[in-house]
Motif scaffolding. Structure first.
Motif, PDB file in Angstrom:
ATOM      1  N   ASP A 102      -1.292   3.175   0.445  1.00 24.85           N
ATOM      2  CA  ASP A 102      -0.920   4.563   0.188  1.00 24.85           C
ATOM      3  C   ASP A 102      -1.803   5.520   0.996  1.00 24.85           C
ATOM      4  O   ASP A 102      -1.312   6.501   1.557  1.00 24.85           O
ATOM      5  CB  ASP A 102      -1.014   4.891  -1.301  1.00 24.85           C
ATOM      6  N   ASP A 134       9.070  -0.239   1.844  1.00 19.65           N
ATOM      7  CA  ASP A 134       7.807  -0.590   1.185  1.00 19.65           C
ATOM      8  C   ASP A 134       7.978  -0.714  -0.320  1.00 19.65           C
ATOM      9  O   ASP A 134       7.242  -1.448  -0.972  1.00 19.65           O
ATOM     10  CB  ASP A 134       6.708   0.433   1.505  1.00 19.65           C
ATOM     11  N   GLN A 135       8.954  -0.036  -0.871  1.00 14.44           N
ATOM     12  CA  GLN A 135       9.217  -0.144  -2.306  1.00 14.44           C
ATOM     13  C   GLN A 135       9.842  -1.501  -2.661  1.00 14.44           C
ATOM     14  O   GLN A 135       9.738  -1.952  -3.802  1.00 14.44           O
ATOM     15  CB  GLN A 135      10.116   0.995  -2.789  1.00 14.44           C
ATOM     16  N   ASP A 136      10.449  -2.148  -1.662  1.00 12.03           N
ATOM     17  CA  ASP A 136      11.069  -3.452  -1.907  1.00 12.03           C
ATOM     18  C   ASP A 136      10.047  -4.502  -2.331  1.00 12.03           C
ATOM     19  O   ASP A 136      10.354  -5.370  -3.142  1.00 12.03           O
ATOM     20  CB  ASP A 136      11.805  -3.948  -0.654  1.00 12.03           C
ATOM     21  N   GLN A 162       9.603   5.044   1.515  1.00  7.55           N
ATOM     22  CA  GLN A 162      10.357   5.259   0.283  1.00  7.55           C
ATOM     23  C   GLN A 162      11.339   4.137  -0.037  1.00  7.55           C
ATOM     24  O   GLN A 162      11.745   3.986  -1.187  1.00  7.55           O
ATOM     25  CB  GLN A 162      11.108   6.594   0.350  1.00  7.55           C
ATOM     26  N   LYS A 163      11.715   3.359   0.957  1.00  7.67           N
ATOM     27  CA  LYS A 163      12.698   2.301   0.703  1.00  7.67           C
ATOM     28  C   LYS A 163      12.106   0.920   0.947  1.00  7.67           C
ATOM     29  O   LYS A 163      11.963   0.134   0.025  1.00  7.67           O
ATOM     30  CB  LYS A 163      13.939   2.524   1.570  1.00  7.67           C
ATOM     31  N   ARG A 200       7.025  -3.930  -3.758  1.00 11.11           N
ATOM     32  CA  ARG A 200       6.171  -3.557  -4.897  1.00 11.11           C
ATOM     33  C   ARG A 200       6.481  -4.343  -6.178  1.00 11.11           C
ATOM     34  O   ARG A 200       5.556  -4.842  -6.815  1.00 11.11           O
ATOM     35  CB  ARG A 200       6.221  -2.058  -5.133  1.00 11.11           C
TER      36      ARG A 200
END
Length: 124
Positions: free
Chosen positions: A5, A108-110, A105-106, A112
């Motif tokens: 982050d 990297d969120q996969d 937003q897309k 997590r």
């Protein structure tokens, strides 16, 4: 992950620095150094992120890595340019903004939920 982050914030800050040059209509003088900084930091961030994904056996690593490689190629191409006029800087900024926002937003969120699940299992 706080480190990742923080990296994202640093990359956005570098993009904002380039934007400031465009607003000041002074993109030719300092853009080379900023693009070089962006290129270096992008590579460092992707190396860190990919290492974390490798260490956790992330199943979609190859797809994620391919996106990283495409962005590294783009930033290396930017570094080869000797100067940027206002229009090309705006194009660069638009491309960077769209790519990074989409990636953060897309994509990297996969990973997590996957990492959170591993963390939960290791804590059990």
């Amino acid at each position: 992950n706080q480190k990742l982050d923080n990296d994202h914030q640093q990359i956005i800050s570098i993009i904002n620095d380039l934007y400031e040059l465009v607003l000041a209509n002074d993109s030719g003088r300092g853009s080379d150094a900023i693009v070089k900084r962006l290129n270096s930091y992008t590579q460092l961030h992707f190396t860190t992120e990919e290492h974390m994904l490798v260490m956790n056996s992330y199943p979609n690593l190859q797809d994620h890595r391919q996106e990283h490689e495409a962005m590294i190629s783009r930033t290396q191409c930017l570094q080869l340019k000797r100067s940027f006029d206002k229009d090309s800087c705006q194009d660069v900024l638009l491309m960077l903004k769209k790519w990074w926002l989409s990636h953060i937003q897309k994509r990297d969120q996969d990973y997590r939920p996957y990492l959170k699940d591993i963390e939960t299992k290791q804590g059990a």
